[in-house]
Design a protein around this motif. Structure first.
Motif, mmCIF file in Angstrom:
data_model
loop_
_atom_site.group_PDB
_atom_site.id
_atom_site.type_symbol
_atom_site.label_atom_id
_atom_site.label_comp_id
_atom_site.label_asym_id
_atom_site.label_seq_id
_atom_site.Cartn_x
_atom_site.Cartn_y
_atom_site.Cartn_z
ATOM 1 N N VAL A 155 0.844 -1.194 0.000
ATOM 2 C CA VAL A 155 0.000 0.000 0.000
ATOM 3 C C VAL A 155 0.877 1.242 0.000
ATOM 4 C CG1 VAL A 155 -1.964 -1.117 1.122
ATOM 5 C CG2 VAL A 155 -0.177 -0.042 2.525
ATOM 6 N N LEU A 156 0.224 2.375 -0.174
ATOM 7 C CA LEU A 156 0.939 3.641 -0.311
ATOM 8 C C LEU A 156 1.415 4.148 1.051
ATOM 9 C CD1 LEU A 156 1.467 5.276 -2.895
ATOM 10 C CD2 LEU A 156 -0.500 6.703 -2.298
ATOM 11 N N ASP A 157 2.596 4.723 1.048
ATOM 12 C CA ASP A 157 3.133 5.375 2.243
ATOM 13 C C ASP A 157 2.103 6.367 2.797
ATOM 14 O OD1 ASP A 157 4.546 7.617 3.680
ATOM 15 O OD2 ASP A 157 6.269 6.344 3.310
ATOM 16 N N GLN A 213 -4.874 6.811 -8.214
ATOM 17 C CA GLN A 213 -5.168 5.379 -8.316
ATOM 18 C C GLN A 213 -4.668 4.630 -7.083
ATOM 19 O OE1 GLN A 213 -3.465 3.428 -11.805
ATOM 20 N NE2 GLN A 213 -3.203 1.549 -10.633
ATOM 21 N N HIS A 214 -3.406 4.886 -6.694
ATOM 22 C CA HIS A 214 -2.828 4.180 -5.551
ATOM 23 C C HIS A 214 -3.482 4.622 -4.240
ATOM 24 C CE1 HIS A 214 -0.066 2.400 -8.262
ATOM 25 N NE2 HIS A 214 0.692 3.466 -8.432
ATOM 26 N N ARG A 215 -3.875 5.875 -4.144
ATOM 27 C CA ARG A 215 -4.587 6.315 -2.942
ATOM 28 C C ARG A 215 -5.897 5.558 -2.767
ATOM 29 N NH1 ARG A 215 -3.737 12.872 -3.447
ATOM 30 N NH2 ARG A 215 -1.921 13.050 -2.044
ATOM 31 N N LYS A 216 -6.641 5.427 -3.844
ATOM 32 C CA LYS A 216 -7.922 4.727 -3.769
ATOM 33 C C LYS A 216 -7.720 3.263 -3.391
ATOM 34 C CE LYS A 216 -12.212 3.730 -6.248
ATOM 35 N NZ LYS A 216 -12.269 2.358 -5.672
ATOM 36 N N GLU A 217 -6.765 2.604 -4.017
ATOM 37 C CA GLU A 217 -6.500 1.202 -3.717
ATOM 38 C C GLU A 217 -6.093 1.021 -2.254
ATOM 39 O OE1 GLU A 217 -4.889 0.078 -8.228
ATOM 40 O OE2 GLU A 217 -3.486 0.401 -6.564
ATOM 41 N N SER A 218 -5.254 1.923 -1.764
ATOM 42 C CA SER A 218 -4.776 1.817 -0.392
ATOM 43 C C SER A 218 -5.888 2.123 0.608
ATOM 44 C CB SER A 218 -3.593 2.769 -0.178
ATOM 45 O OG SER A 218 -2.515 2.423 -1.024
ATOM 46 N N GLN A 219 -6.702 3.127 0.298
ATOM 47 C CA GLN A 219 -7.818 3.461 1.186
ATOM 48 C C GLN A 219 -8.830 2.331 1.225
ATOM 49 O OE1 GLN A 219 -8.078 6.507 3.151
ATOM 50 N NE2 GLN A 219 -9.384 4.963 4.118
ATOM 51 N N ASP A 220 -9.108 1.723 0.086
ATOM 52 C CA ASP A 220 -10.027 0.584 0.042
ATOM 53 C C ASP A 220 -9.503 -0.559 0.890
ATOM 54 O OD1 ASP A 220 -11.691 1.974 -1.640
ATOM 55 O OD2 ASP A 220 -11.080 0.929 -3.481
ATOM 56 N N TRP A 221 -8.188 -0.807 0.819
ATOM 57 C CA TRP A 221 -7.587 -1.872 1.629
ATOM 58 C C TRP A 221 -7.773 -1.577 3.110
ATOM 59 C CZ3 TRP A 221 -4.281 -2.422 5.619
ATOM 60 C CH2 TRP A 221 -3.816 -3.725 5.900
ATOM 61 N N LEU A 222 -7.505 -0.332 3.530
ATOM 62 C CA LEU A 222 -7.609 0.010 4.946
ATOM 63 C C LEU A 222 -9.057 -0.058 5.424
ATOM 64 C CD1 LEU A 222 -6.154 0.907 7.495
ATOM 65 C CD2 LEU A 222 -6.410 3.285 6.734
ATOM 66 N N ASP A 223 -9.982 0.417 4.622
ATOM 67 C CA ASP A 223 -11.415 0.348 4.979
ATOM 68 C C ASP A 223 -11.814 -1.110 5.259
ATOM 69 O OD1 ASP A 223 -11.807 3.065 4.784
ATOM 70 O OD2 ASP A 223 -12.591 2.981 2.733
ATOM 71 N N LYS A 224 -11.394 -1.988 4.392
ATOM 72 C CA LYS A 224 -11.737 -3.412 4.536
ATOM 73 C C LYS A 224 -11.066 -3.998 5.784
ATOM 74 C CE LYS A 224 -11.472 -7.839 2.096
ATOM 75 N NZ LYS A 224 -11.020 -8.532 0.857
#
Length: 338
Positions: free
Chosen positions: A171-173, A323-334
């Motif tokens: 995920v993103l820093d 793109q990477h922000r969305k992917e990382s935020q989705d991961w954290l939400d889950k």
């Protein structure tokens, strides 16, 4: 930055895994060991170091206060008062780097102090692509207890995947998860708007040729050079975390060998060159965090042995950042919900 991300999920308390030993007492002990002929210089330099340290401590107490819990290898996690459901988030920079610490310290940073709390990691950094054999059992034991695992390095993911049969995400820093506008909210007019400067931030030391590149660029663009982490530049050295952010936001150009200097250069759309550290050459010398960062944003061209990196197209970088922000935020939400 990580605390800011977690605030949306509830009350956040911070546990400092490693205490900072740079206190006034340690500075005085350091001075006492010097010969009398050097006392004036040491006193002066340590005064500058202490001024910077105080800014760091003030910033930490304001934005990431160590409150709510006691934690120790002996007693585990103990709340100072009644708390609701607890989720332990391990993160982030260098938290899982086993180099230079004991196995007990590594076990603590892997959540060994937890009892029955749910544990996740966000953008945990290993700092290296392989681990000493003595550390592998510590990683394996603790990672089995984690419900969701994410790291910030592809090399770290590969090394950890060999130890535990679990899904591990990159995920993103956290610093990149906040916008430039959000970062500017903490700045305090450390830098005059009229100041034209090249900013350098080196954890190592530039070679003679690299230094000539810096001086030539500054001369050609009518800028002075401000040097972070250089005690000879007292004006810049005393910068605290909020000043660090402001220095990057107002720089005309950045020369560095630092991962987080790259992150903030990206956030503020700064053209920058990453110099290999003295005695190291070629792309293979970059650390795993930089390798991942440049891979995520197609920026391998900024790493140079000397010279000036090609101009960065921030239109393309911003598309990847979103793109990477969305992917990382989705991961954290889950991870926070499951």
């Amino acid at each position: 930055a990580l605390k800011k991300m977690l605030d949306k999920y509830g009350d956040v308390s911070t546990i400092q895994a490693d205490a900072d030993g740079s206190t006034v007492v340690s500075l005085l002990k350091h001075i006492a060991k010097r010969k009398i002929v050097y006392v004036r210089n040491v006193l002066f330099r340590n005064k500058i170091k202490y001024a910077r340290l105080r800014k760091i401590q003030d910033f930490t107490s304001t934005y990431v206060p160590d409150n709510g819990y006691y934690a120790s290898p002996l007693l585990g996690l103990r709340p100072k008062e009644n708390h609701g459901e607890e989720i332990i988030v391990l993160g982030s920079d260098q938290i899982w780097n086993p180099r230079g610490g004991s196995l007990e310290a590594l076990n603590f940073r892997l959540g060994g102090f937890c009892d029955n709390q749910r544990i996740i990691s966000y953008a945990a950094s290993t700092g290296q692509a392989a681990f000493p054999d003595a550390c592998k059992a510590v990683f394996e034991k603790n990672m089995k207890r984690m419900s969701h695992i994410s790291v910030r390095e592809f090399a770290g993911k590969a090394a950890l995947t060999e130890l535990v049969n679990k899904s591990i995400s990159v995920v993103l820093d956290p610093t990149l998860m906040l916008t430039a506008k959000e970062w500017l909210q903490i700045t305090k007019n450390f830098v005059p708007d009229t100041d034209r400067y090249i900013l350098t931030y080196f954890l190592g030391h530039p070679s003679d040729e690299q230094e000539r590149n810096i001086q030539m660029y500054a001369k050609q663009h009518n800028c002075r050079v401000r040097r972070m982490l250089d005690l000879d530049d007292r004006e810049t050295y005393v910068a605290g975390p909020q000043d660090f952010v402001e220095l990057f936001s107002k720089a005309q150009y950045v020369f560095t060998d630092s991962y987080h200097a790259c992150c903030f250069s990206i956030l503020f759309h700064k053209q920058f060159t990453v110099f290999n550290r003295a005695g190291m050459t070629g792309k293979t010398s970059m650390n795993s965090r930089m390798e991942t960062l440049f891979r995520l944003f197609n920026l391998n061209s900024v790493m140079m042995d000397s010279g000036l990196a090609p101009e960065i197209d921030y239109g393309k970088v911003d598309q990847l950042l979103e793109q990477h922000r969305k992917e990382s935020q989705d991961w954290l939400d889950k991870a926070m919900k499951e």
